[in-house]
Design a protein around this motif. Structure first.
Motif, mmCIF file in Angstrom:
data_model
loop_
_atom_site.group_PDB
_atom_site.id
_atom_site.type_symbol
_atom_site.label_atom_id
_atom_site.label_comp_id
_atom_site.label_asym_id
_atom_site.label_seq_id
_atom_site.Cartn_x
_atom_site.Cartn_y
_atom_site.Cartn_z
ATOM 1 N N LEU A 99 -6.355 -7.471 4.915
ATOM 2 C CA LEU A 99 -6.834 -6.434 6.115
ATOM 3 C C LEU A 99 -5.876 -5.282 6.258
ATOM 4 O O LEU A 99 -6.627 -4.077 6.374
ATOM 5 N N ALA A 100 -4.628 -5.314 5.858
ATOM 6 C CA ALA A 100 -3.609 -4.089 5.995
ATOM 7 C C ALA A 100 -4.021 -3.048 5.156
ATOM 8 O O ALA A 100 -4.146 -1.863 5.761
ATOM 9 N N PRO A 101 -4.313 -3.144 4.144
ATOM 10 C CA PRO A 101 -4.689 -2.061 3.305
ATOM 11 C C PRO A 101 -6.180 -1.297 3.647
ATOM 12 O O PRO A 101 -6.142 -0.127 3.521
ATOM 13 N N ALA A 130 -8.845 3.263 6.247
ATOM 14 C CA ALA A 130 -9.480 3.659 7.305
ATOM 15 C C ALA A 130 -8.864 4.787 8.202
ATOM 16 O O ALA A 130 -9.491 5.903 8.642
ATOM 17 N N LEU A 131 -7.532 4.800 8.292
ATOM 18 C CA LEU A 131 -6.584 5.949 8.869
ATOM 19 C C LEU A 131 -6.219 6.870 8.086
ATOM 20 O O LEU A 131 -6.096 8.083 8.555
ATOM 21 N N ALA A 132 -5.563 6.486 6.751
ATOM 22 C CA ALA A 132 -5.023 7.420 5.975
ATOM 23 C C ALA A 132 -5.613 8.072 4.813
ATOM 24 O O ALA A 132 -5.158 8.531 3.793
ATOM 25 N N GLY A 133 -6.841 7.178 4.523
ATOM 26 C CA GLY A 133 -7.416 7.399 3.348
ATOM 27 C C GLY A 133 -7.362 6.029 2.269
ATOM 28 O O GLY A 133 -6.247 5.580 2.377
ATOM 29 N N THR A 134 -8.426 5.981 1.525
ATOM 30 C CA THR A 134 -8.162 4.967 0.708
ATOM 31 C C THR A 134 -7.117 5.032 -0.406
ATOM 32 O O THR A 134 -6.962 5.880 -1.025
ATOM 33 N N PRO A 135 -6.153 3.977 -0.411
ATOM 34 C CA PRO A 135 -5.226 3.941 -1.593
ATOM 35 C C PRO A 135 -5.867 3.683 -3.013
ATOM 36 O O PRO A 135 -7.144 3.330 -3.156
ATOM 37 N N VAL A 136 -5.170 4.572 -3.748
ATOM 38 C CA VAL A 136 -5.597 4.466 -5.393
ATOM 39 C C VAL A 136 -5.076 2.964 -5.940
ATOM 40 O O VAL A 136 -4.174 2.400 -5.804
ATOM 41 N N VAL A 137 -6.247 2.750 -6.419
ATOM 42 C CA VAL A 137 -6.277 1.308 -7.440
ATOM 43 C C VAL A 137 -6.900 1.817 -8.776
ATOM 44 O O VAL A 137 -8.174 1.768 -9.008
ATOM 45 N N ARG A 138 -6.238 2.051 -9.475
ATOM 46 C CA ARG A 138 -6.412 2.068 -10.993
ATOM 47 C C ARG A 138 -6.313 0.796 -11.765
ATOM 48 O O ARG A 138 -4.954 0.378 -12.245
ATOM 49 N N LEU A 139 -7.340 0.554 -12.238
ATOM 50 C CA LEU A 139 -7.519 -0.846 -13.032
ATOM 51 C C LEU A 139 -7.943 -0.616 -14.197
ATOM 52 O O LEU A 139 -9.342 -0.420 -14.496
ATOM 53 N N ASP A 140 -7.608 -0.263 -15.614
ATOM 54 C CA ASP A 140 -7.931 0.328 -16.664
ATOM 55 C C ASP A 140 -8.350 -0.930 -17.634
ATOM 56 O O ASP A 140 -9.052 -0.526 -18.670
ATOM 57 N N ALA A 141 -7.988 -2.104 -17.533
ATOM 58 C CA ALA A 141 -8.204 -3.219 -18.410
ATOM 59 C C ALA A 141 -9.607 -3.548 -18.576
ATOM 60 O O ALA A 141 -10.437 -3.366 -17.599
ATOM 61 N N THR A 153 0.881 -1.251 0.192
ATOM 62 C CA THR A 153 0.022 0.020 0.101
ATOM 63 C C THR A 153 0.994 1.235 -0.038
ATOM 64 O O THR A 153 0.534 2.257 -0.711
ATOM 65 N N VAL A 154 1.630 1.397 0.879
ATOM 66 C CA VAL A 154 2.698 2.468 1.076
ATOM 67 C C VAL A 154 3.689 2.713 -0.135
ATOM 68 O O VAL A 154 3.833 3.999 -0.699
ATOM 69 N N SER A 155 4.030 1.780 -1.143
ATOM 70 C CA SER A 155 4.833 1.942 -1.964
ATOM 71 C C SER A 155 3.823 1.848 -3.504
ATOM 72 O O SER A 155 4.473 2.060 -4.533
ATOM 73 N N HIS A 156 2.759 2.219 -3.243
ATOM 74 C CA HIS A 156 1.780 2.087 -4.273
ATOM 75 C C HIS A 156 1.488 0.911 -5.365
ATOM 76 O O HIS A 156 1.026 1.128 -6.628
ATOM 77 N N MET A 157 2.284 -0.295 -4.840
ATOM 78 C CA MET A 157 2.409 -1.293 -5.959
ATOM 79 C C MET A 157 0.926 -1.986 -5.847
ATOM 80 O O MET A 157 0.666 -2.769 -6.589
ATOM 81 N N ILE A 158 -0.058 -1.605 -4.882
ATOM 82 C CA ILE A 158 -1.349 -2.108 -5.003
ATOM 83 C C ILE A 158 -2.074 -1.416 -6.058
ATOM 84 O O ILE A 158 -3.200 -2.065 -6.199
ATOM 85 N N ASP A 159 -1.675 -0.543 -6.850
ATOM 86 C CA ASP A 159 -2.236 0.302 -8.020
ATOM 87 C C ASP A 159 -1.574 -0.307 -9.162
ATOM 88 O O ASP A 159 -0.376 -0.200 -9.599
ATOM 89 N N PRO A 160 -2.357 -1.086 -9.994
ATOM 90 C CA PRO A 160 -2.138 -1.529 -11.126
ATOM 91 C C PRO A 160 -1.396 -0.829 -12.056
ATOM 92 O O PRO A 160 -0.269 -0.845 -13.065
#
Lengths: 151, 140
Positions: free
Chosen positions: B60-62, B67-78, A19-26
């Motif tokens: 669960l970690a993400p 919840a604490l720092a805002g939803t991480p970006v997940v961009r899935l364009d396929a 998550t921290v490294s943004h690798m969760i983002d394709p």
């Protein structure tokens, strides 16, 4: 029980790292794989950061007779570079390049990515099940021969 | 290189490294995600719970981070067909090749395994070529 707590903690650290490294983002991962475009070397920094910790750990762990919460170390047993390794790595790389997901980030983002992430994970688990089905049908001797030699 | 994030990437990498170090020192296991998941159905009784425990933490970690720092970006364009094809290839390929980015790319490289070094070079090369074809030949 200690084994489950350490595994849970490792999973949490792994998920936080992705998550921290943004690798969760394709899209971020595809930025690394797009060397002809606006290249983003971030993924290489992630691997470097991980290797800085893991490499000395494996060396130092060689002095231990056993891990802290389990009876034995379970290192991979295969040693040969064979056709399965080559074909598997190439097929994986194509899938990785098509979507930008490898197994860790895909699973880590299951609660965040929505339906499209779930679709990818379902297909990935299907691919794993197809492999399991094929290796079960093939003569077990083939698999045994390839994993028989210890490190 | 306008999207390069060296600091957060290195920091995240260190956390991933700590995860792999902990799993090895405490449990004697390689932190290879495709192996942890792929061997789940065939694992012996005493070998199942730690896998589920690790995967629970990974998932669960993400969510905790969100919840604490805002939803991480997940961009899935396929598109859906590409997601399915990619998923099948990633699932089948990682099992056939005995590892993925974590098992071969991090843990195997750290052990100086020849198999893992070859696998990592090959899946990276295949990824580079695939993105080049999809973005600069098919997509242009």
């Amino acid at each position: 029980m200690p084994r489950l707590i350490s595994a849970l903690a490792a999973g949490v650290l792994f998920g936080l790292g992705l998550t921290v490294s943004h690798m969760i983002d394709p899209a971020k991962v595809l930025g690394f794989l797009d060397i002809a475009g606006d290249w983003d070397p971030s993924l290489a920094c992630v691997m470097l950061g991980a290797l800085i910790v893991v490499t000395p750990t494996y060396v130092l762990a060689g002095r231990l007779d056993a891990p802290l919460c389990a009876a034995t170390f379970s290192p991979p047993t295969a040693t040969r570079v064979d056709r399965r390794l080559v074909a598997g790595a190439l097929l994986f790389g194509v899938g990785w390049g098509l979507v930008g997901y490898c197994p860790g980030p895909a699973l880590a983002s299951v609660g965040i990515g929505g339906g499209r992430t779930l679709l990818f994970i379902a297909a990935m688990l299907m691919g794993m099940a197809v492999f399991a089905g094929i290796s079960r049908d093939r003569a077990p001797s083939v698999l045994h021969r390839e994993s028989a030699r210890q490190l | 290189m306008s999207n390069f994030t060296p600091v957060s990437s290195l920091l995240g990498g260190l956390l991933i490294g700590l995860a792999a170090a902990l799993l090895w020192l405490a449990n004697g296991r390689i932190a290879g995600i495709s192996g942890i998941v792929g061997n789940l159905p065939s694992a012996r009784t005493g070998d199942v719970a730690w896998r589920i425990s690790f995967l629970a933490g990974l998932i669960l970690a993400p969510l905790g981070y969100a919840a604490l720092a805002g939803t991480p970006v997940v961009r899935l364009d396929a598109s859906a067909p590409i997601l399915i094809a990619g998923g099948l290839l990633v699932g089948f390929g990682t099992r056939l090749g005995g590892g993925c980015t974590s098992g071969h790319g991090v843990c195997g490289m750290a052990r100086f395994s020849r198999r893992s070094i070859v696998a990592t070079c090959l899946f990276m090369a295949a990824g580079f070529v695939t993105v080049f074809v999809m973005r600069h030949i098919v997509g242009s």
